[in-house]
Design a protein around this motif. Structure first.
Motif, PDB file in Angstrom:
ATOM      1  N   PHE A  90       0.818  -1.209   0.000  1.00 57.04           N
ATOM      2  CA  PHE A  90       0.000   0.000   0.000  1.00 57.04           C
ATOM      3  C   PHE A  90       0.852   1.261   0.000  1.00 57.04           C
ATOM      4  O   PHE A  90       0.506   2.250  -0.625  1.00 57.04           O
ATOM      5  N   SER A  91       1.952   1.240   0.751  1.00 59.09           N
ATOM      6  CA  SER A  91       2.740   2.449   0.960  1.00 59.09           C
ATOM      7  C   SER A  91       3.218   3.032  -0.368  1.00 59.09           C
ATOM      8  O   SER A  91       3.874   2.358  -1.163  1.00 59.09           O
ATOM      9  N   GLY A  92       2.836   4.281  -0.622  1.00 55.99           N
ATOM     10  CA  GLY A  92       3.229   4.969  -1.850  1.00 55.99           C
ATOM     11  C   GLY A  92       2.387   4.642  -3.060  1.00 55.99           C
ATOM     12  O   GLY A  92       2.650   5.161  -4.146  1.00 55.99           O
ATOM     13  N   SER A  93       1.360   3.813  -2.903  1.00 55.90           N
ATOM     14  CA  SER A  93       0.561   3.364  -4.041  1.00 55.90           C
ATOM     15  C   SER A  93      -0.686   4.214  -4.232  1.00 55.90           C
ATOM     16  O   SER A  93      -1.259   4.736  -3.271  1.00 55.90           O
ATOM     17  N   HIS A  94      -1.128   4.331  -5.491  1.00 57.11           N
ATOM     18  CA  HIS A  94      -2.429   4.923  -5.797  1.00 57.11           C
ATOM     19  C   HIS A  94      -3.539   3.914  -5.465  1.00 57.11           C
ATOM     20  O   HIS A  94      -3.342   2.698  -5.586  1.00 57.11           O
ATOM     21  N   ILE A  95      -4.710   4.419  -5.078  1.00 57.82           N
ATOM     22  CA  ILE A  95      -5.910   3.587  -4.927  1.00 57.82           C
ATOM     23  C   ILE A  95      -6.921   4.116  -5.937  1.00 57.82           C
ATOM     24  O   ILE A  95      -7.641   5.079  -5.680  1.00 57.82           O
ATOM     25  N   LEU A  96      -6.964   3.499  -7.114  1.00 58.16           N
ATOM     26  CA  LEU A  96      -7.751   4.014  -8.232  1.00 58.16           C
ATOM     27  C   LEU A  96      -8.945   3.140  -8.584  1.00 58.16           C
ATOM     28  O   LEU A  96      -9.946   3.633  -9.111  1.00 58.16           O
ATOM     29  N   SER A  97      -8.842   1.834  -8.319  1.00 61.96           N
ATOM     30  CA  SER A  97      -9.874   0.897  -8.746  1.00 61.96           C
ATOM     31  C   SER A  97      -9.941  -0.275  -7.782  1.00 61.96           C
ATOM     32  O   SER A  97      -8.912  -0.687  -7.217  1.00 61.96           O
ATOM     33  N   VAL A  98     -11.132  -0.810  -7.601  1.00 56.51           N
ATOM     34  CA  VAL A  98     -11.257  -2.014  -6.773  1.00 56.51           C
ATOM     35  C   VAL A  98     -10.556  -3.200  -7.423  1.00 56.51           C
ATOM     36  O   VAL A  98     -10.239  -4.184  -6.755  1.00 56.51           O
ATOM     37  N   ASN A  99     -10.277  -3.109  -8.730  1.00 57.57           N
ATOM     38  CA  ASN A  99      -9.600  -4.203  -9.416  1.00 57.57           C
ATOM     39  C   ASN A  99      -8.160  -4.388  -8.930  1.00 57.57           C
ATOM     40  O   ASN A  99      -7.531  -5.410  -9.216  1.00 57.57           O
ATOM     41  N   GLN A 100      -7.624  -3.388  -8.233  1.00 56.12           N
ATOM     42  CA  GLN A 100      -6.283  -3.511  -7.666  1.00 56.12           C
ATOM     43  C   GLN A 100      -6.255  -4.437  -6.452  1.00 56.12           C
ATOM     44  O   GLN A 100      -5.181  -4.894  -6.052  1.00 56.12           O
ATOM     45  N   LEU A 101      -7.405  -4.685  -5.859  1.00 55.23           N
ATOM     46  CA  LEU A 101      -7.467  -5.316  -4.545  1.00 55.23           C
ATOM     47  C   LEU A 101      -7.760  -6.806  -4.640  1.00 55.23           C
ATOM     48  O   LEU A 101      -8.496  -7.247  -5.523  1.00 55.23           O
ATOM     49  N   ASP A 102      -7.196  -7.550  -3.714  1.00 49.57           N
ATOM     50  CA  ASP A 102      -7.578  -8.944  -3.517  1.00 49.57           C
ATOM     51  C   ASP A 102      -8.091  -9.090  -2.083  1.00 49.57           C
ATOM     52  O   ASP A 102      -8.130  -8.109  -1.329  1.00 49.57           O
ATOM     53  N   LEU A 103      -8.474 -10.301  -1.708  1.00 53.50           N
ATOM     54  CA  LEU A 103      -9.063 -10.497  -0.388  1.00 53.50           C
ATOM     55  C   LEU A 103      -8.081 -10.168   0.735  1.00 53.50           C
ATOM     56  O   LEU A 103      -8.473  -9.644   1.784  1.00 53.50           O
ATOM     57  N   ASP A 104      -6.810 -10.468   0.537  1.00 52.21           N
ATOM     58  CA  ASP A 104      -5.814 -10.142   1.558  1.00 52.21           C
ATOM     59  C   ASP A 104      -5.730  -8.632   1.763  1.00 52.21           C
ATOM     60  O   ASP A 104      -5.647  -8.153   2.898  1.00 52.21           O
ATOM     61  N   ALA A 105      -5.751  -7.881   0.661  1.00 51.89           N
ATOM     62  CA  ALA A 105      -5.693  -6.421   0.758  1.00 51.89           C
ATOM     63  C   ALA A 105      -6.936  -5.872   1.447  1.00 51.89           C
ATOM     64  O   ALA A 105      -6.851  -4.963   2.285  1.00 51.89           O
ATOM     65  N   ILE A 106      -8.097  -6.433   1.090  1.00 56.83           N
ATOM     66  CA  ILE A 106      -9.351  -5.986   1.711  1.00 56.83           C
ATOM     67  C   ILE A 106      -9.326  -6.245   3.216  1.00 56.83           C
ATOM     68  O   ILE A 106      -9.681  -5.372   4.017  1.00 56.83           O
ATOM     69  N   ASN A 107      -8.860  -7.426   3.609  1.00 52.08           N
ATOM     70  CA  ASN A 107      -8.801  -7.754   5.036  1.00 52.08           C
ATOM     71  C   ASN A 107      -7.818  -6.849   5.770  1.00 52.08           C
ATOM     72  O   ASN A 107      -8.064  -6.459   6.924  1.00 52.08           O
ATOM     73  N   THR A 108      -6.726  -6.493   5.118  1.00 53.01           N
ATOM     74  CA  THR A 108      -5.772  -5.555   5.720  1.00 53.01           C
ATOM     75  C   THR A 108      -6.425  -4.202   5.954  1.00 53.01           C
ATOM     76  O   THR A 108      -6.301  -3.608   7.036  1.00 53.01           O
ATOM     77  N   ILE A 109      -7.135  -3.698   4.953  1.00 51.95           N
ATOM     78  CA  ILE A 109      -7.823  -2.409   5.084  1.00 51.95           C
ATOM     79  C   ILE A 109      -8.835  -2.457   6.218  1.00 51.95           C
ATOM     80  O   ILE A 109      -8.915  -1.545   7.052  1.00 51.95           O
ATOM     81  N   PHE A 110      -9.604  -3.546   6.281  1.00 55.89           N
ATOM     82  CA  PHE A 110     -10.644  -3.656   7.307  1.00 55.89           C
ATOM     83  C   PHE A 110     -10.038  -3.748   8.712  1.00 55.89           C
ATOM     84  O   PHE A 110     -10.569  -3.182   9.672  1.00 55.89           O
ATOM     85  N   ASN A 111      -8.922  -4.443   8.834  1.00 59.24           N
ATOM     86  CA  ASN A 111      -8.274  -4.548  10.147  1.00 59.24           C
ATOM     87  C   ASN A 111      -7.749  -3.198  10.614  1.00 59.24           C
ATOM     88  O   ASN A 111      -7.898  -2.837  11.788  1.00 59.24           O
ATOM     89  N   VAL A 112      -7.159  -2.445   9.705  1.00 63.43           N
ATOM     90  CA  VAL A 112      -6.670  -1.109  10.061  1.00 63.43           C
ATOM     91  C   VAL A 112      -7.842  -0.181  10.352  1.00 63.43           C
ATOM     92  O   VAL A 112      -7.786   0.650  11.273  1.00 63.43           O
ATOM     93  N   ALA A 113      -8.932  -0.331   9.588  1.00 58.70           N
ATOM     94  CA  ALA A 113     -10.127   0.482   9.837  1.00 58.70           C
ATOM     95  C   ALA A 113     -10.657   0.256  11.258  1.00 58.70           C
ATOM     96  O   ALA A 113     -11.051   1.211  11.949  1.00 58.70           O
ATOM     97  N   GLU A 114     -10.671  -0.983  11.719  1.00 58.96           N
ATOM     98  CA  GLU A 114     -11.102  -1.265  13.084  1.00 58.96           C
ATOM     99  C   GLU A 114     -10.196  -0.567  14.094  1.00 58.96           C
ATOM    100  O   GLU A 114     -10.669  -0.071  15.136  1.00 58.96           O
ATOM    101  N   ASP A 115      -8.907  -0.502  13.788  1.00 64.26           N
ATOM    102  CA  ASP A 115      -7.964   0.170  14.684  1.00 64.26           C
ATOM    103  C   ASP A 115      -8.247   1.662  14.797  1.00 64.26           C
ATOM    104  O   ASP A 115      -7.827   2.306  15.761  1.00 64.26           O
ATOM    105  N   MET A 116      -8.951   2.214  13.809  1.00 59.75           N
ATOM    106  CA  MET A 116      -9.236   3.649  13.789  1.00 59.75           C
ATOM    107  C   MET A 116     -10.433   4.034  14.658  1.00 59.75           C
ATOM    108  O   MET A 116     -10.660   5.219  14.903  1.00 59.75           O
ATOM    109  N   THR A 117     -11.173   3.049  15.159  1.00 60.34           N
ATOM    110  CA  THR A 117     -12.422   3.339  15.877  1.00 60.34           C
ATOM    111  C   THR A 117     -12.251   4.301  17.050  1.00 60.34           C
ATOM    112  O   THR A 117     -13.007   5.273  17.165  1.00 60.34           O
ATOM    113  N   PRO A 118     -11.280   4.111  17.951  1.00 61.77           N
ATOM    114  CA  PRO A 118     -11.187   5.043  19.091  1.00 61.77           C
ATOM    115  C   PRO A 118     -10.871   6.477  18.680  1.00 61.77           C
ATOM    116  O   PRO A 118     -11.272   7.420  19.380  1.00 61.77           O
TER     117      PRO A 118
END
Length: 339
Positions: A4-32
């Motif tokens: 992810f670091s330094g990358s563009h996020i332009l399309s969902v076609n860039q993502l796989d399930l591992d990437a999605i799970n990484t995003i969701f895990n970090v999103a949970e960390d953002m809750t507080p």
């Protein structure tokens, strides 16, 4: 997507399930931080260029707030007329200059693939905030995140669910991107409900079918909602039509209120909408009489958007593991944590 670091996020076609799970895990960390239980200054000194060349409220403000909540600063350009694009400057030239002033850029533009063109000239990561009727990857991610959380309350998974998508499926970039993400899962039943002239594009339908999912295509709301676990409504995208009169032909064709929901849906069918919902009398696609219904997830959906965008900023700037190192207390009164 391996990095992810330094990358563009332009399309969902860039993502796989591992990437999605990484995003969701970090999103949970953002809750507080989103709930103002804590603050983090992990992006102290960083600058977001928030470039919105098409009208937006939630997405634009959500991107800006997400960056602020990580301690960063936001510089905005709103509307084509207030930018040098109105003077004939190319997207490439705009990107070369504005990326000098920013550490990351979020961009919305009315033309399909314009954000990709802009990114080719950018020296910093670019996140697509919506490009015409093409894609809206951050909305799709927050939608998927919401679906996962809502279904988990009923002991369900994304795989095996039944989703009904209703409204302007031709111009609705949110359903295009969400459908592509859902193709990564298994055994999903899609019911696509729209006027025939506003049907889901063939390339999206082909993606769904090639992924092995089942599709029902219809122009009738009644009788096609009773098995849905998720009901995803969209407004008529009047800004994509050649004239207001043409758009008005479809406004108000599909409406959901408390009575219709009770009659045609399961008691726990989750109601979603990317917002804004058109509450004008001629449309009123999602009635206010559902505002207090426990299955109405549209505001939880919007809340989740903040978490997802915070996660994407942290990931693209490589600070997702440094949040706690830069924490500080919240000094002001806030009732967000009590919601």
């Amino acid at each position: 997507m391996t990095q992810f670091s330094g990358s563009h996020i332009l399309s969902v076609n860039q993502l796989d399930l591992d990437a999605i799970n990484t995003i969701f895990n970090v999103a949970e960390d953002m809750t507080p931080y989103a709930l103002r239980e804590k603050r983090t200054k992990v992006l102290d000194g960083a600058i977001l260029g928030n470039l919105f060349f098409e009208p937006s409220t939630r997405t634009r403000v959500s991107f800006g707030c997400a960056f602020n909540l990580l301690g960063g600063n936001v510089r905005e350009t709103v509307g084509m007329g207030s930018s040098s694009l109105s003077k004939g400057e190319s997207l490439y030239d705009t990107a070369r200059v504005l990326s000098t002033y920013s550490d990351v850029i979020a961009m919305r533009h009315p033309e399909a693939y314009s954000v990709k063109e802009f990114a080719e000239g950018s020296r910093v990561p670019v996140i697509n905030g919506g490009d015409g009727s093409n894609e809206h990857p951050t909305q799709a991610l927050l939608d998927l995140f919401t679906i996962q959380k809502e279904l988990s309350h009923h002991g369900q998974d994304i795989s095996g669910m039944h989703i009904a998508m209703v409204g302007d499926l031709k111009h609705g970039r949110t359903v295009h991107s969400l459908s592509r993400l859902l193709c990564m899962y298994k055994g999903i039943q899609f019911t696509l409900i729209s006027p025939s002239d506003l049907a889901m594009p063939d390339y999206v339908i082909n993606d769904i079918e090639n992924a092995g999912h089942k599709i029902t295509i219809t122009d009738q709301l009644e009788g096609n909602l009773h098995q849905a676990d998720i009901l995803y409504l969209t407004r008529i995208q009047e800004e994509r039509f050649a004239s207001q009169d043409e758009a008005d032909k479809y406004r108000g064709k599909f409406r959901l209120n408390h009575s219709i929901y009770t009659k045609h849906c399961k008691s726990n069918t989750v109601i979603m909408h990317p917002l804004p919902r058109d509450s004008r009398a001629a449309a009123n696609e999602l009635d206010n009489d559902l505002n207090s219904h426990p299955s109405l997830a549209i505001f939880r959906q919007a809340d989740n958007g903040l978490l997802i965008r915070m996660a994407l900023f942290a990931l693209t700037l490589g600070v997702e593991n440094q949040l706690q190192q830069h924490e500080c207390p919240v000094n002001w009164y806030s009732r967000k944590a009590d919601r």
